[in-house]
Write a protein that holds these residues in place. Sequence first.
Motif, PDB file in Angstrom:
ATOM      1  N   HIS A   1       4.046   4.162  -5.522  1.00 11.75           N
ATOM      2  CA  HIS A   1       3.691   2.794  -5.887  1.00 11.75           C
ATOM      3  C   HIS A   1       4.705   2.246  -6.905  1.00 11.75           C
ATOM      4  CE1 HIS A   1       0.053   0.056  -7.147  1.00 11.75           C
ATOM      5  NE2 HIS A   1       1.152  -0.631  -6.972  1.00 11.75           N
TER       6      HIS A   1
ATOM      7  N   VAL B   1       0.928   9.404  -5.240  1.00  5.50           N
ATOM      8  CA  VAL B   1       0.650   8.035  -4.771  1.00  5.50           C
ATOM      9  C   VAL B   1       1.159   7.034  -5.807  1.00  5.50           C
ATOM     10  CG1 VAL B   1      -1.159   6.367  -4.170  1.00  5.50           C
ATOM     11  CG2 VAL B   1      -1.381   8.758  -3.450  1.00  5.50           C
TER      12      VAL B   1
ATOM     13  N   THR C   1      -6.515   6.141   1.844  1.00  8.14           N
ATOM     14  CA  THR C   1      -6.001   4.903   1.282  1.00  8.14           C
ATOM     15  C   THR C   1      -7.042   3.792   1.402  1.00  8.14           C
ATOM     16  OG1 THR C   1      -3.779   5.563   1.827  1.00  8.14           O
ATOM     17  CG2 THR C   1      -4.126   3.242   1.428  1.00  8.14           C
TER      18      THR C   1
ATOM     19  N   THR D   1       2.334   5.018   0.460  1.00  6.52           N
ATOM     20  CA  THR D   1       2.169   5.982   1.544  1.00  6.52           C
ATOM     21  C   THR D   1       1.387   7.185   1.035  1.00  6.52           C
ATOM     22  OG1 THR D   1       4.331   6.766   0.878  1.00  6.52           O
ATOM     23  CG2 THR D   1       4.249   5.368   2.830  1.00  6.52           C
ATOM     24  N   PRO D   2       0.624   7.822   1.940  1.00  6.81           N
ATOM     25  CA  PRO D   2      -0.168   8.979   1.503  1.00  6.81           C
ATOM     26  C   PRO D   2       0.727  10.104   0.998  1.00  6.81           C
ATOM     27  CG  PRO D   2      -0.793   8.238   3.717  1.00  6.81           C
ATOM     28  CD  PRO D   2       0.447   7.515   3.355  1.00  6.81           C
TER      29      PRO D   2
ATOM     30  N   GLU E   1      -4.713   1.621  -7.219  1.00  2.05           N
ATOM     31  CA  GLU E   1      -4.607   1.018  -5.898  1.00  2.05           C
ATOM     32  C   GLU E   1      -4.171   2.058  -4.874  1.00  2.05           C
ATOM     33  OE1 GLU E   1      -3.639  -3.425  -6.505  1.00  2.05           O
ATOM     34  OE2 GLU E   1      -2.075  -2.578  -5.237  1.00  2.05           O
ATOM     35  N   GLY E   2      -4.905   2.159  -3.788  1.00  2.00           N
ATOM     36  CA  GLY E   2      -4.539   3.123  -2.756  1.00  2.00           C
ATOM     37  C   GLY E   2      -5.066   4.515  -3.023  1.00  2.00           C
TER      38      GLY E   2
ATOM     39  N   ALA F   1      -8.621   0.094  -0.747  1.00  2.00           N
ATOM     40  CA  ALA F   1      -8.506  -0.834  -1.872  1.00  2.00           C
ATOM     41  C   ALA F   1      -9.650  -0.462  -2.808  1.00  2.00           C
ATOM     42  CB  ALA F   1      -8.661  -2.258  -1.387  1.00  2.00           C
TER      43      ALA F   1
ATOM     44  N   ASN G   1      -2.703  12.400  -6.413  1.00  2.00           N
ATOM     45  CA  ASN G   1      -2.786  11.001  -6.818  1.00  2.00           C
ATOM     46  C   ASN G   1      -1.557  10.576  -7.613  1.00  2.00           C
ATOM     47  OD1 ASN G   1      -5.223  10.670  -5.534  1.00  2.00           O
ATOM     48  ND2 ASN G   1      -6.446  11.140  -7.350  1.00  2.00           N
TER      49      ASN G   1
ATOM     50  N   THR H   1       0.854  -1.183   0.000  1.00  2.00           N
ATOM     51  CA  THR H   1       0.000   0.000   0.000  1.00  2.00           C
ATOM     52  C   THR H   1       0.894   1.238   0.000  1.00  2.00           C
ATOM     53  OG1 THR H   1      -1.519  -1.271   1.324  1.00  2.00           O
ATOM     54  CG2 THR H   1      -1.957   1.077   1.150  1.00  2.00           C
TER      55      THR H   1
END
Lengths: 414, 289
Positions: free
Chosen positions: B135, B131, A44, A34-35, B96-97, A46, B128, A32
């Motif tokens: 990822h 993020v 966060t 990180t923000p 995702e996330g 799914a 985003n 996952t």
Amino acid sequence: MNIARWLTVLWFLFAIGIASAQDAPVPTPTPTPTPAPAGPPPITVASGTAGKNYLNLSLDGLIVVGASTEPDVPGLQTGGHDPSQRGFTVQNVEVVFDGAVDPYFRGQANVVLQIDPDGETVVELEEAYAVTTSLPKGLQVKVGQYFTEFGRLNPTHPHTWDFVDQPLVSGRMFGGDGLRSVGARISWLMPTPFYSELLVSAQNAKGETATSFGGVTGDVMFGRPLDPDDVKSAGDLLYVPRYDASFDIGETQTVVVGASGAFGPNGTGAGADTGIVGIDALWKWKSARADKGFPFVKVQGEAMSRRYEAAATPLLPAETFEDHGTYLQAVWGIKPMWTLGARYDRVGGDVGDDPADPAFQPRERASLEGTWYPTEYSKLRLQYAYDDRTGLKDASSVWLQFEFLLGAHAAHKF
Amino acid sequence: MITLLLALKVVATTPEYGAVAAAIGGDQVKVTNLAKATEDPHFVDAKPSHIVALSKADILIEGGADLEVGWLPPLVEGARNAKINAGGPGRVRASEGIQLLDIPAALDRSLGDLHAAGNPHFMMDPANAKVVADHLCDVFCRLDAASCPAYKANRDAFAAKLQAKVDEWAKALAPFKGKPIVTYHPTWRYFAARFGLVSEVYLEPKPGIPPSPPHLAEVMQKMKEQHIGLVLVEPFQSRKTAEAVAERTGARVVDVCQFPGGLSGTEGDYVGLLDADVKAIASALAAAK
């Protein structure tokens, strides 16, 4: 025959593939992230519902209405999903199930319902197969009942076609329902810089979906009643090799070319074989600024030639018939959701001089179509066709076709 | 040369993921985008050449919110590459996330072409993109541990550059807080939410449904009532429709794009693309005041 050895090799490759696929490293779950520090952090979660079903389900209805100057519509239209009478025809209602079987296979079944001119509902298991997803070295194996990968049109379902009906050559070579049967196919995506694929299929050679081969007991081909043999050796199966390659020309054009062959015994008697060879090509241009995939122009054609050895009967000598057919079509996607298309069809060849069998006489057809897609899930198509048949009256036909699609979003192959 | 041979082969469905992957991967990755920056991402041809690219890929980055559902599945099946199959080590779902907007309460296509997972245009919010950058950095590190320090350094540099720009963009758009905008498709929902604009009027009557005259009349009415002075249009969308609406309402048409390369000078540059978008939108909002 070396075919038995071939099959052994095929099976061996398949077995190796499964074994090595099982040895593949276990994929680690994606961590996952990180923000983000930019602005308020996103929550966060799914996300997504994609993949929440084990099975994708869809239903496609294809209905046509129209008329022809020829009262015998089934004699005019050679496809099993073509209009079958003046007035309305349910061409097919196709239920599709598909999904991942496990990490090694994807499965699909296409169950087709039709309503015949007597109002009787007919069910057809058109396809039901599993295909490997993880074999090494670019290999892929398909097992089950499936449309034989011969040429461009044969492996596809009627609702994906650019015209209301199938080309004459498909009916001549493969009958009303296309060439399909139960069997296995191996394909190799070759490690070339351009797309290059080699496929070989081995399938049962008899039944109403293998009309140029075993066919159905009691049916007649070239004046001879069919009585297909049971499989006694690997040589009694149908073998279909195919090669296709594709190139991009700049950013906006793509060419696909292919060559196929289908070889197997036919039902006229012992030792009688049929061979069909074909070439096919597709060229497509699509605007770099395509909106919903439009505008585009695509030109597609196929040519096939058949050699049919007809065994001797008490009345007829052994003979070999050779015939051929082609179609060439162009479709112009004028602006989003509108297309115009034209197709020229021709079949002919040396098929003896049996005037009692008009199905085997030379003939030509020209078709024009216009289609409006309200969305990608429905379409309305108007088609005009002019048929020019040796020994039979010419015919003009007009058909209006409607399609609706429910359920899972269909993915389109090129 | 050696770097090239060892480089991770990354395939991105759409060019904004490719641009972020290139920013994080640097010389250690070779990026191929499937969709063109100027074409409608919902309708990309499943060309055989894409199968070749996927068959050789170490990593496939998809949005994962159904945007590519009409063309990606046959490409992945054709590629027969276990690394990028669903659940494979190289398959990356960028969503995702990320908290997606507009998740439909019910799946009903009479409401247009809804995406079950939610609005897939989430990369229009730079938060985003951060993020996704994290990822991708994690995935690259997992598949190529030797270059992990380089990936992390690139990720930090990208994040710093992005943060600086986000502050700049927020400042440029701050005077227009609460201002409504008109767009062709709900592509700019995340962008609007991030920068305090209101994106609730679309030229499409429903997602994926082409504009109709009665709907456009309604849009023009709303534009007059709410004093909306701009219509956003992307390279593949009908500029003619946007121009007709703008002409009748005294608004201006603003050329924007969700993909790097869709506006000239933004090729392969996510930050550059958003910069161009923000500048175009801010200047049109200023002019419409």
